[in-house]
Scaffold this active site. Structure first.
Site, PDB file in Angstrom:
ATOM      1  CB  CYS A 167      -6.706  -6.005  -1.174  1.00 46.08           C
ATOM      2  SG  CYS A 167      -4.965  -6.407  -1.273  1.00 46.08           S
TER       3      CYS A 167
ATOM      4  CB  CYS B 292      -4.529   1.427   2.454  1.00 47.34           C
ATOM      5  SG  CYS B 292      -5.418   2.938   2.092  1.00 47.34           S
TER       6      CYS B 292
ATOM      7  CB  CYS C  19      -5.923  -3.405  -5.025  1.00 49.90           C
ATOM      8  SG  CYS C  19      -5.043  -1.838  -4.976  1.00 49.90           S
TER       9      CYS C  19
ATOM     10  CB  CYS D 277      -0.915   0.028   1.226  1.00 51.87           C
ATOM     11  SG  CYS D 277      -2.317  -1.096   1.171  1.00 51.87           S
TER      12      CYS D 277
HETATM   13  S1  SF4 Z   1      -4.804  -2.730  -1.454  1.00 53.27           S
HETATM   14 FE1  SF4 Z   1      -3.631  -4.653  -1.786  1.00 53.27          FE
HETATM   15  S2  SF4 Z   1      -2.811  -4.595  -3.875  1.00 53.27           S
HETATM   16 FE2  SF4 Z   1      -3.564  -2.515  -3.341  1.00 53.27          FE
HETATM   17  S3  SF4 Z   1      -1.773  -1.463  -2.668  1.00 53.27           S
HETATM   18 FE3  SF4 Z   1      -2.718  -2.306  -0.810  1.00 53.27          FE
HETATM   19  S4  SF4 Z   1      -1.832  -4.370  -0.510  1.00 53.27           S
HETATM   20 FE4  SF4 Z   1      -1.280  -3.665  -2.584  1.00 53.27          FE
END
Ligand code: SF4
Length: 248
Positions: free
Chosen positions: A206, A231, A203, A122
């Protein structure tokens, strides 16, 4: 059944909450003229805010984070916003070398291995690009609502982030019914994944659909404890916000 069928409902106080949200946005736009951006996640709440900004011709820029891991249905909303409202959307992507190095070192599925690796992902894909979006700006607008999760139960209409910027949350007191009532009443474009039981969309790796009765954000980082489920974009002083500074 679509999200509109499921959730759009006008409840007591909606008109007042709508008027207040416009007032909050108008006041922030005037106070931070030329230095304010809506950091849109392209989620339902943010689509409402973008519509309000455009409808009321408010001088607030639009910016989004294209992490490279978004669903196609999410990414296509960028063009839909520009077509519908005639306003440009600033798109911030992660630094390619950082992504390549992270994936090479930790693998494609590192986010599932530990909270630290998930937050590092993230950091690279969201926090560093966000720091570029906010550079030189005095204020940002978000779609945070108190109802979204326990972690967000104290969200104010205007807060100050760890960098001294104003963080404006015009929908802080809105309900999920309010959001969808507004979308339905104003034919606001929205992410079709909301029709597949994904109230909170991030995303692709996730995000999952939620079951009836689950918390709004149960589909985000579902393998982690509730307290870890941010995040870093909206973390508070007590937890991980300093990640933004660390990655800036
Ligand atoms: S939500 Fe998941 S894929 Fe997106 S930046 Fe964070 S950890 Fe990475």
């Amino acid at each position: 059944m679509s999200a509109i069928d499921l959730y759009a409902r006008k409840t007591a106080g909606f008109d007042e909450r709508l008027a207040h949200a416009v007032e909050v946005l108008r006041g922030a736009a005037a106070e931070h003229l030329g230095r304010i951006v809506q950091a849109t996640s392209l989620g339902a709440e943010d689509m409402v805010i973008t519509d309000l900004i455009a409808r009321h011709e408010l001088p607030i820029a639009l910016g989004t984070l294209e992490t490279g891991m978004l669903h196609e249905q999410t990414v296509t909303l960028i063009d839909r916003i520009e077509d519908r409202y005639g306003r440009p959307v600033e798109v911030y992507k992660p630094i390619a070398e950082s992504v390549v190095h992270f994936v090479r070192t930790n693998g494609e599925k590192a986010m599932y291995e530990s909270i630290d690796l998930r937050k590092a992902c993230c950091g690279i894909r969201k926090l560093e690009p966000l720091s570029r979006m906010l550079a030189g700006r005095a204020a940002w607008v978000t779609g945070l609502r108190r109802e979204q999760s326990n972690n967000r139960g104290v969200v104010g209409y205007s807060e100050t982030d760890d960098h001294g910027r104003a963080k404006i949350n015009p929908l802080a007191d809105w309900t999920w019914n309010d959001v969808w009532h507004y979308i339905a009443a104003n034919d606001v474009p929205y992410n079709r994944l909301h029709d597949e039981f994904m109230p909170s969309i991030g995303c692709a790796p996730c995000t999952r659909a939620i079951a009836v009765g689950e918390d709004f954000r149960a589909g985000r980082w579902w393998w982690e404890d509730e307290k870890a489920k941010e995040c870093g974009l909206h973390a508070t002083n007590e937890n991980a916000v300093s990640m933004i500074g660390a990655k800036a």
